[in-house]
Design a protein around this motif. Structure first.
Motif, PDB file in Angstrom:
ATOM      1  N   ARG A   1      34.994 -18.936 -25.877  1.00  0.00           N
ATOM      2  CA  ARG A   1      35.633 -17.950 -26.736  1.00  0.00           C
ATOM      3  C   ARG A   1      35.543 -18.446 -28.172  1.00  0.00           C
ATOM      4  O   ARG A   1      35.254 -19.620 -28.421  1.00  0.00           O
ATOM      5  N   ARG A   2      35.808 -17.554 -29.099  1.00  0.00           N
ATOM      6  CA  ARG A   2      35.839 -17.946 -30.507  1.00  0.00           C
ATOM      7  C   ARG A   2      37.029 -18.867 -30.754  1.00  0.00           C
ATOM      8  O   ARG A   2      38.076 -18.712 -30.141  1.00  0.00           O
ATOM      9  N   SER A   3      36.866 -19.782 -31.664  1.00  0.00           N
ATOM     10  CA  SER A   3      37.959 -20.673 -32.028  1.00  0.00           C
ATOM     11  C   SER A   3      38.933 -19.945 -32.946  1.00  0.00           C
ATOM     12  O   SER A   3      38.510 -19.239 -33.864  1.00  0.00           O
ATOM     13  N   PRO A   4      40.241 -20.136 -32.740  1.00  0.00           N
ATOM     14  CA  PRO A   4      41.216 -19.530 -33.654  1.00  0.00           C
ATOM     15  C   PRO A   4      41.193 -20.188 -35.034  1.00  0.00           C
ATOM     16  O   PRO A   4      41.727 -19.649 -35.991  1.00  0.00           O
ATOM     17  N   ASP A   5      40.536 -21.348 -35.149  1.00  0.00           N
ATOM     18  CA  ASP A   5      40.417 -22.049 -36.426  1.00  0.00           C
ATOM     19  C   ASP A   5      39.189 -21.612 -37.218  1.00  0.00           C
ATOM     20  O   ASP A   5      38.811 -22.264 -38.184  1.00  0.00           O
ATOM     21  N   CYS A   6      38.568 -20.528 -36.811  1.00  0.00           N
ATOM     22  CA  CYS A   6      37.364 -20.040 -37.474  1.00  0.00           C
ATOM     23  C   CYS A   6      37.653 -18.673 -38.080  1.00  0.00           C
ATOM     24  O   CYS A   6      38.073 -17.750 -37.393  1.00  0.00           O
ATOM     25  N   LEU A   7      37.426 -18.556 -39.364  1.00  0.00           N
ATOM     26  CA  LEU A   7      37.511 -17.272 -40.041  1.00  0.00           C
ATOM     27  C   LEU A   7      36.098 -16.719 -40.145  1.00  0.00           C
ATOM     28  O   LEU A   7      35.166 -17.449 -40.494  1.00  0.00           O
ATOM     29  N   ALA A   8      35.927 -15.435 -39.837  1.00  0.00           N
ATOM     30  CA  ALA A   8      34.591 -14.850 -39.861  1.00  0.00           C
ATOM     31  C   ALA A   8      34.647 -13.444 -40.428  1.00  0.00           C
ATOM     32  O   ALA A   8      35.622 -12.722 -40.242  1.00  0.00           O
ATOM     33  N   ALA A   9      33.581 -13.081 -41.123  1.00  0.00           N
ATOM     34  CA  ALA A   9      33.441 -11.734 -41.664  1.00  0.00           C
ATOM     35  C   ALA A   9      31.969 -11.345 -41.604  1.00  0.00           C
ATOM     36  O   ALA A   9      31.086 -12.196 -41.769  1.00  0.00           O
ATOM     37  N   GLU A  10      31.715 -10.070 -41.355  1.00  0.00           N
ATOM     38  CA  GLU A  10      30.347  -9.588 -41.315  1.00  0.00           C
ATOM     39  C   GLU A  10      29.999  -8.986 -42.671  1.00  0.00           C
ATOM     40  O   GLU A  10      30.721  -8.139 -43.198  1.00  0.00           O
ATOM     41  N   LEU A  11      28.886  -9.463 -43.229  1.00  0.00           N
ATOM     42  CA  LEU A  11      28.399  -8.992 -44.523  1.00  0.00           C
ATOM     43  C   LEU A  11      26.932  -8.623 -44.385  1.00  0.00           C
ATOM     44  O   LEU A  11      26.108  -9.473 -44.045  1.00  0.00           O
TER      45      LEU A  11
ATOM     46  N   ALA B   1      21.718 -23.833 -26.438  1.00  0.00           N
ATOM     47  CA  ALA B   1      21.552 -24.681 -27.621  1.00  0.00           C
ATOM     48  C   ALA B   1      22.376 -24.140 -28.785  1.00  0.00           C
ATOM     49  O   ALA B   1      23.067 -24.904 -29.475  1.00  0.00           O
ATOM     50  N   PHE B   2      22.335 -22.843 -29.007  1.00  0.00           N
ATOM     51  CA  PHE B   2      23.085 -22.211 -30.097  1.00  0.00           C
ATOM     52  C   PHE B   2      24.589 -22.394 -29.907  1.00  0.00           C
ATOM     53  O   PHE B   2      25.298 -22.821 -30.820  1.00  0.00           O
ATOM     54  N   LEU B   3      25.075 -22.104 -28.700  1.00  0.00           N
ATOM     55  CA  LEU B   3      26.514 -22.217 -28.443  1.00  0.00           C
ATOM     56  C   LEU B   3      26.978 -23.676 -28.464  1.00  0.00           C
ATOM     57  O   LEU B   3      28.099 -23.958 -28.882  1.00  0.00           O
ATOM     58  N   SER B   4      26.116 -24.588 -28.040  1.00  0.00           N
ATOM     59  CA  SER B   4      26.460 -26.012 -28.112  1.00  0.00           C
ATOM     60  C   SER B   4      26.626 -26.446 -29.564  1.00  0.00           C
ATOM     61  O   SER B   4      27.531 -27.213 -29.894  1.00  0.00           O
ATOM     62  N   GLU B   5      25.772 -25.920 -30.442  1.00  0.00           N
ATOM     63  CA  GLU B   5      25.893 -26.231 -31.864  1.00  0.00           C
ATOM     64  C   GLU B   5      27.193 -25.657 -32.430  1.00  0.00           C
ATOM     65  O   GLU B   5      27.906 -26.329 -33.182  1.00  0.00           O
ATOM     66  N   LEU B   6      27.537 -24.421 -32.042  1.00  0.00           N
ATOM     67  CA  LEU B   6      28.803 -23.838 -32.489  1.00  0.00           C
ATOM     68  C   LEU B   6      29.989 -24.642 -31.954  1.00  0.00           C
ATOM     69  O   LEU B   6      30.982 -24.830 -32.664  1.00  0.00           O
ATOM     70  N   ALA B   7      29.882 -25.121 -30.724  1.00  0.00           N
ATOM     71  CA  ALA B   7      30.968 -25.911 -30.140  1.00  0.00           C
ATOM     72  C   ALA B   7      31.128 -27.242 -30.880  1.00  0.00           C
ATOM     73  O   ALA B   7      32.257 -27.682 -31.131  1.00  0.00           O
ATOM     74  N   GLU B   8      30.015 -27.878 -31.243  1.00  0.00           N
ATOM     75  CA  GLU B   8      30.079 -29.130 -32.000  1.00  0.00           C
ATOM     76  C   GLU B   8      30.796 -28.931 -33.337  1.00  0.00           C
ATOM     77  O   GLU B   8      31.507 -29.810 -33.807  1.00  0.00           O
TER      78      GLU B   8
END
Length: 91
Positions: free
Chosen positions: A9-19, A77-84
């Motif tokens: 799942r997305r981390s609650p410590d991540c702020l994100a916006a689509e531009l 690989a992509f999700l592992s990088e996001l997890a790191e």
């Protein structure tokens, strides 16, 4: 280590916006910024609710009409990088 059976799942410590069709994110914990391309944005949007990585890959293989094994490798690989970077967490 993430596997196809992992739920994430997305981390609650991540702020994100689509531009302009791409996601820009900031890790609140360390203040680092990240930008996702169109494919990364599509994957990010599918993580709004916890999801099993194998199921996510199956959806993407149908959508992008690519070999499942290649999609699984690339998505892991992509999700592992996001997890790191603590942008996604185990659900």
């Amino acid at each position: 280590m993430l596997t196809l059976q992992s739920r994430i799942r997305r981390s609650p410590d991540c702020l994100a916006a689509e531009l302009e069709g791409e996601v820009v994110m900031m890790n609140v914990e360390n203040g680092a910024y990240y930008q996702l391309d169109a494919t990364g944005t599509d994957i990010w949007n599918r993580l709004e609710a916890p999801v099993e990585i194998g199921a996510l890959c199956a959806e993407l293989a149908q959508l992008y009409d690519g070999p499942l094994a290649d999609i699984q490798r690339d998505v892991l690989a992509f999700l592992s990088e996001l997890a790191e970077r603590k942008l996604v967490l185990a659900a």
